[in-house]
Design a protein around this motif. Structure first.
Motif, mmCIF file in Angstrom:
data_model
loop_
_atom_site.group_PDB
_atom_site.id
_atom_site.type_symbol
_atom_site.label_atom_id
_atom_site.label_comp_id
_atom_site.label_asym_id
_atom_site.label_seq_id
_atom_site.Cartn_x
_atom_site.Cartn_y
_atom_site.Cartn_z
ATOM 1 N N VAL A 153 0.853 45.597 55.935
ATOM 2 C CA VAL A 153 1.508 46.559 55.328
ATOM 3 C C VAL A 153 1.384 46.236 53.965
ATOM 4 N N PHE A 154 1.654 45.071 53.488
ATOM 5 C CA PHE A 154 1.354 44.447 52.269
ATOM 6 C C PHE A 154 -0.228 44.762 51.721
ATOM 7 N N CYS A 155 -1.121 44.309 52.419
ATOM 8 C CA CYS A 155 -2.551 44.473 52.234
ATOM 9 C C CYS A 155 -2.946 45.837 52.130
ATOM 10 N N ASN A 156 -2.312 46.935 52.962
ATOM 11 C CA ASN A 156 -2.737 48.209 52.680
ATOM 12 C C ASN A 156 -2.288 48.662 51.379
ATOM 13 N N ALA A 157 -0.958 48.410 51.234
ATOM 14 C CA ALA A 157 -0.378 48.819 49.904
ATOM 15 C C ALA A 157 -0.812 48.241 48.803
ATOM 16 N N ASN A 158 -1.528 47.275 48.770
ATOM 17 C CA ASN A 158 -2.280 46.720 47.504
ATOM 18 C C ASN A 158 -3.840 46.566 47.463
ATOM 19 N N ASN A 159 -4.443 47.412 48.380
ATOM 20 C CA ASN A 159 -5.851 47.474 48.684
ATOM 21 C C ASN A 159 -6.380 46.057 48.782
ATOM 22 N N ALA A 164 -5.941 38.550 54.937
ATOM 23 C CA ALA A 164 -5.807 37.194 55.648
ATOM 24 C C ALA A 164 -4.515 37.119 56.528
ATOM 25 N N ASN A 165 -4.793 36.033 57.277
ATOM 26 C CA ASN A 165 -3.744 35.520 57.882
ATOM 27 C C ASN A 165 -2.582 34.621 57.259
ATOM 28 N N GLY A 166 -1.221 34.538 57.435
ATOM 29 C CA GLY A 166 -0.771 33.634 56.920
ATOM 30 C C GLY A 166 0.505 33.190 57.686
ATOM 31 N N GLN A 167 1.743 32.716 57.149
ATOM 32 C CA GLN A 167 2.848 32.497 58.035
ATOM 33 C C GLN A 167 3.959 33.229 57.301
ATOM 34 N N ALA A 168 4.969 33.518 58.364
ATOM 35 C CA ALA A 168 6.210 34.248 57.830
ATOM 36 C C ALA A 168 7.355 33.539 58.852
ATOM 37 N N ASP A 169 8.600 33.340 57.896
ATOM 38 C CA ASP A 169 9.811 32.889 58.372
ATOM 39 C C ASP A 169 10.193 33.940 59.587
ATOM 40 N N SER A 170 10.481 33.356 60.618
ATOM 41 C CA SER A 170 10.877 34.317 61.861
ATOM 42 C C SER A 170 12.127 33.736 62.523
ATOM 43 N N PHE A 171 12.920 34.573 63.070
ATOM 44 C CA PHE A 171 14.301 34.131 63.817
ATOM 45 C C PHE A 171 14.287 35.145 65.090
ATOM 46 N N SER A 172 14.344 34.226 66.221
ATOM 47 C CA SER A 172 14.480 34.882 67.579
ATOM 48 C C SER A 172 15.706 34.617 68.138
ATOM 49 N N GLY A 173 16.202 35.415 69.332
ATOM 50 C CA GLY A 173 17.366 34.838 69.977
ATOM 51 C C GLY A 173 17.927 36.350 70.537
ATOM 52 N N VAL A 221 5.308 43.925 62.740
ATOM 53 C CA VAL A 221 4.530 44.227 61.397
ATOM 54 C C VAL A 221 3.641 45.604 61.487
ATOM 55 N N ASN A 222 2.833 45.419 63.000
ATOM 56 C CA ASN A 222 2.016 46.750 63.250
ATOM 57 C C ASN A 222 2.867 47.847 63.467
ATOM 58 N N LEU A 223 4.060 47.807 64.077
ATOM 59 C CA LEU A 223 5.159 48.983 64.288
ATOM 60 C C LEU A 223 5.332 49.403 62.758
ATOM 61 N N GLU A 224 5.685 48.599 61.822
ATOM 62 C CA GLU A 224 6.071 48.941 60.360
ATOM 63 C C GLU A 224 4.725 49.876 59.871
ATOM 64 N N ASP A 225 3.763 49.267 60.003
ATOM 65 C CA ASP A 225 2.404 49.593 59.337
ATOM 66 C C ASP A 225 2.338 51.237 59.748
ATOM 67 N N ARG A 226 2.620 51.326 61.046
ATOM 68 C CA ARG A 226 2.319 52.738 61.737
ATOM 69 C C ARG A 226 3.650 53.786 61.572
ATOM 70 N N GLY A 227 4.423 53.104 61.140
ATOM 71 C CA GLY A 227 5.617 54.181 60.362
ATOM 72 C C GLY A 227 6.607 54.255 61.558
ATOM 73 N N VAL A 228 6.655 53.359 62.368
ATOM 74 C CA VAL A 228 7.580 53.409 63.601
ATOM 75 C C VAL A 228 8.915 52.683 63.158
ATOM 76 N N ALA A 229 10.051 53.061 63.321
ATOM 77 C CA ALA A 229 11.322 52.594 62.984
ATOM 78 C C ALA A 229 11.631 51.448 63.821
ATOM 79 N N LEU A 230 11.931 50.249 63.499
ATOM 80 C CA LEU A 230 12.257 49.187 64.176
ATOM 81 C C LEU A 230 13.513 49.437 64.910
ATOM 82 N N ILE A 244 6.475 39.963 52.688
ATOM 83 C CA ILE A 244 7.487 39.476 53.506
ATOM 84 C C ILE A 244 8.028 38.194 52.882
ATOM 85 N N SER A 245 9.441 38.409 52.655
ATOM 86 C CA SER A 245 10.267 37.520 51.754
ATOM 87 C C SER A 245 10.379 35.939 52.493
#
Length: 358
Positions: A153-159, A164-173, A221-230, A244-245
């Motif tokens: 999403v960020f890459c497409n918005a900024n061309n 690249a792959n990175g890491q994101a803080d994630s919470f599950s439960g 992230v793929n859902l967000e990129d395709r405009g699907v509401a989470l 991603i913050s």
């Protein structure tokens, strides 16, 4: 500083139920048999983390404690209708009501059984069902992890290409806004018996919608990129730059990616079940009995999110193509000796390790 990396998980379950059966009304081939009943359930759940882990003072091991409770009641009715001497119709319905996000649901079932002779049997059934999320799905404690992700999403918005792959803080439960899984099933089969041998074979299919799953960070992230509401409970929080913050120490919400249990997956399974029995009487009043049970998975189509590809997982993801059980039993009077042989087809497990047949 003393701590433990274990969790104290406790579930308390109470059940009350009752049923009765009787005959009432007449069908073309005799009285209709009825069964009615009710059930009441009360559950409580606790998932307690060590205080130091809750405070995120333990590197690589953090989470929040949680508790929850639920009650539900159910009523059901079943009927057996003899349409003819060789034909029976079974109808059933069950009503469940939960005091949480599962809500209420009615599940119908219909089955037809035709036995034209002592040797032959043909049967078929259709039904709808639902499965409420369990207490772990709803109330398990939130845990932290750093997940690999390509922020397209960020890459497409900024061309930016390649992204690249990175890491994101994630919470599950757990997710106390979950809906129940809903299913529809169908089966058809036959039975044949002659002398000391009988065989049954059934073809079946079950489809499950809104199945429960914990998606990966990348899938959200793929859902967000395709405009699907989470779905409710999931979120991706972005900073002013659109990335991603990152989360501050001790922060467990309002940042990163939240990916709890969600109603995202669709499942479609098809298979065939076989069973054969053979009895051999022996001298002296003893008997040999052989029973072979074989379950063959023809297709196991799974779609983890609405935008992901449908994948047939037979032979992968801990799903062997078939399982067989052979039971050999010798008996005489009150004595018996059994030999049970299991055979499981080879498959690839969730760690991509090939498990040979055994």
């Amino acid at each position: 500083m003393r701590h433990t990396v274990s969790r104290d998980i406790e579930t308390d379950f109470k059940r009350l139920g009752g049923s009765m059966s009787f005959d009432a009304l007449e069908a073309p081939a005799g009285p209709i048999g009825w069964a009615v009943g009710f059930e009441y359930f009360d559950q409580t759940f606790r998932d307690i983390y060590d205080p130091q882990r809750e405070a995120q003072n333990v590197i690589g091991s953090a989470g929040n404690s949680s508790v929850g409770e639920r009650t539900n009641y159910a009523m059901y009715v079943e009927s057996l209708i003899p349409l003819a001497d060789t034909l029976e119709l079974s109808l059933a319905a069950r009503y469940d009501d939960y005091d949480d996000s599962a809500g209420s649901e009615t599940s119908p079932l219909a089955a037809l059984r035709w036995q034209p002779s002592d040797n032959w049997l043909v049967r078929t059934s259709w039904g709808q069902g639902f499965r409420a999320p369990n207490m772990t799905n709803l109330y398990s404690a939130t845990s932290f992890s750093a997940e690999p992700v390509s922020d397209i999403v960020f890459c497409n918005a900024n061309n930016i290409s390649p992204c690249a792959n990175g890491q994101a803080d994630s919470f599950s439960g757990g997710n106390d806004g979950l809906k129940p899984e809903r299913s529809e099933s169908f089966s058809v089969g036959f039975g044949w018996a002659v002398d000391r041998f009988n065989i049954t074979a059934d073809y079946w299919n079950i489809q499950i919608d809104e199945a429960l799953t914990i998606p990966t960070a990348q899938e959200l992230v793929n859902l967000e990129d395709r405009g699907v509401a989470l779905p409710p409970g999931a979120s991706i929080v972005r900073d002013l730059s659109g990335a991603i913050s990152d989360c501050l120490p001790g922060q467990t919400s309002g940042c990163g990616i939240t990916r709890p249990w969600l109603n995202l997956a669709s499942l479609d399974y098809t298979g065939v079940d076989l069973r054969m029995d053979y009895n051999v009487p022996l001298d002296g009043g003893s008997e040999l009995n052989f029973r072979w049970i074989h379950s063959h998975m023809l297709e196991a189509n799974e779609q983890t999110t609405p935008t992901s590809a449908v994948e047939d997982v037979v032979g992968t993801q801990d799903t062997p193509g078939f399982r067989s059980v052979l039971v050999s039993n010798w008996s005489m009077g009150d004595h018996n000796v059994s030999l049970i042989t299991n055979y499981v087809d080879n498959y690839v497990n969730s760690n991509d390790e090939k498990i040979p047949s055994w």
